[in-house]
Design an enzyme around this catalytic site. Structure first.
Site, mmCIF file in Angstrom:
data_model
loop_
_atom_site.group_PDB
_atom_site.id
_atom_site.type_symbol
_atom_site.label_atom_id
_atom_site.label_comp_id
_atom_site.label_asym_id
_atom_site.label_seq_id
_atom_site.Cartn_x
_atom_site.Cartn_y
_atom_site.Cartn_z
ATOM 1 N N GLN A 127 -37.862 -26.860 13.555
ATOM 2 C CA GLN A 127 -39.204 -26.739 13.077
ATOM 3 C C GLN A 127 -40.200 -27.978 13.151
ATOM 4 O O GLN A 127 -41.218 -27.956 12.220
ATOM 5 C CB GLN A 127 -39.140 -26.160 11.627
ATOM 6 C CG GLN A 127 -38.490 -24.770 11.395
ATOM 7 C CD GLN A 127 -39.710 -23.919 11.958
ATOM 8 O OE1 GLN A 127 -41.033 -23.938 11.885
ATOM 9 N NE2 GLN A 127 -39.076 -22.579 12.593
ATOM 10 N N SER A 128 -40.289 -28.501 14.148
ATOM 11 C CA SER A 128 -41.105 -29.760 14.452
ATOM 12 C C SER A 128 -42.449 -29.299 14.619
ATOM 13 O O SER A 128 -42.934 -28.543 15.604
ATOM 14 C CB SER A 128 -40.677 -30.604 15.613
ATOM 15 O OG SER A 128 -41.604 -31.524 16.230
#
Length: 343
Positions: free
Chosen positions: A79-80
């Site tokens: 989930q960068s």
């Protein structure tokens, strides 16, 4: 031209990526907490839901364009925010993006792996790689280099945005500019609270406000490592940043302040303090925070106030670094809404 503009002038910059962001007084929370509380809205930098990574990418994309790169490679958590924003920046400048997803947060549900930043990166048309480790920065960077070699062999011109220490911290230059922008808006403050992960935002911001003449303490709220480890990382990042800018570091090691009271239960997981902080900001000010960075940063501010490190009556600055797409991936973990699980 200001001194900071002069210091940054040798570095190519993709100036179309971000814009100055608002500074907003949090009136209700100021009254509740007995502070003069302000928030720097870097969730509004623009470019695919905004966030602090847009400022960092100004200099990475600038360097990539200077080398005539046609492909950007970057690594980060599933989930960068950084990889999502890099894909958007690449699209804006007519480049392709290769995103490597590291498994930093084990045991998450299927929503985490398909919603939020994952969903947006798919819309942006990025190619995806996977890396099985979450705490191997050197290995993750090496995997990008191997893919870059394949691209070069195919006639492409790749540019790697590295993760590990030991590379020039170009991204931190964006927050040298950001710190100076904030200083011009606010004039002065008694304390600032910022997230501290890779060190680029924290280190760049601290350098920027010091170069702008502000001497107030800047507290880095740990989101990935404990306070001791994070301080050591910031020592290295800020020393490398000063060398990159060809200046003495404008503060001593004692000016690097880290606090890890909101870190538990670890990176990418929102514990009870972060969840409560997220909900308190939303209910009091209508401003949404993300569970990985900005909620822990606000929780850190509340913890510092409770401990008396930040004191009643002080003028305090909170840096909102965005990351809001991740809210949708963390619905089950946060426990809000119908059908949600236990936080």
């Amino acid at each position: 031209m200001s001194r900071i503009d002069t210091l940054l002038s040798p570095f190519p910059r993709a100036s179309l990526l971000s814009q100055p962001t608002p500074l907003e007084r949090l009136n209700r929370l100021s009254q509740e907490l007995g502070l003069d509380l302000w928030i720097k809205r870097d969730d509004l930098t623009g470019l695919s839901f905004g966030g602090n990574k847009t400022r960092q990418l100004e200099f990475y994309i600038g360097a990539a364009r200077a080398t005539r790169a046609d492909t950007i490679l970057i690594t980060g958590a599933v989930q960068s925010n950084f990889t999502r924003t890099a894909a958007a920046a690449a699209a804006k400048y007519g480049m392709h993006a290769v995103l490597q997803r590291e498994e930093r947060v084990p045991g998450m549900d299927p929503l985490y792996h398909r919603s939020g930043n994952v969903f947006l990166a798919d819309i942006l048309g990025a190619d995806i790689m996977s890396y099985p480790e979450g705490e191997d920065e050197a290995g993750a960077d090496a995997a990008l280099e191997a893919r870059a070699e394949q691209l070069r062999a195919a006639g492409r011109t790749p540019y790697i945005i590295p993760l590990g220490l030991g590379h020039p911290p170009l991204g931190a230059l964006g927050y040298v500019r950001g710190g100076a922008e904030l200083a011009a808006q606010i004039g002065c403050f008694d304390a600032a609270v910022v997230p501290s992960g890779s060190g680029a935002t924290h280190g760049g911001f601290l350098t920027g406000v010091r170069l702008a003449g502000i001497t107030a303490p800047v507290y880095g709220i740990c989101v990935r490592r404990d306070a001791r480890q994070q301080k050591a990382r910031l020592e290295q990042v800020t020393a490398e940043l000063a060398r990159l800018m060809n200046i003495p570091r404008p503060f001593s090691g004692g000016g690097i302040l880290t606090w890890d009271g909101a870190l538990a239960p670890g990176y990418g997981r929102a514990g009870g303090t972060a969840r409560a902080a997220l909900q308190r900001m939303a209910a009091a000010e209508g401003i949404l925070l993300d569970p990985v960075y900005s909620a822990k940063t606000f929780a850190g501010l509340l913890g510092l106030l409770e401990q008396g490190i930040i004191r009643k009556g002080q003028k305090v600055l909170l840096l909102h670094t965005g990351g809001l797409p991740a809210l949708f991936a963390y619905q089950t973990a946060l426990g809000f809404g119908s059908g949600a699980g236990t936080p």
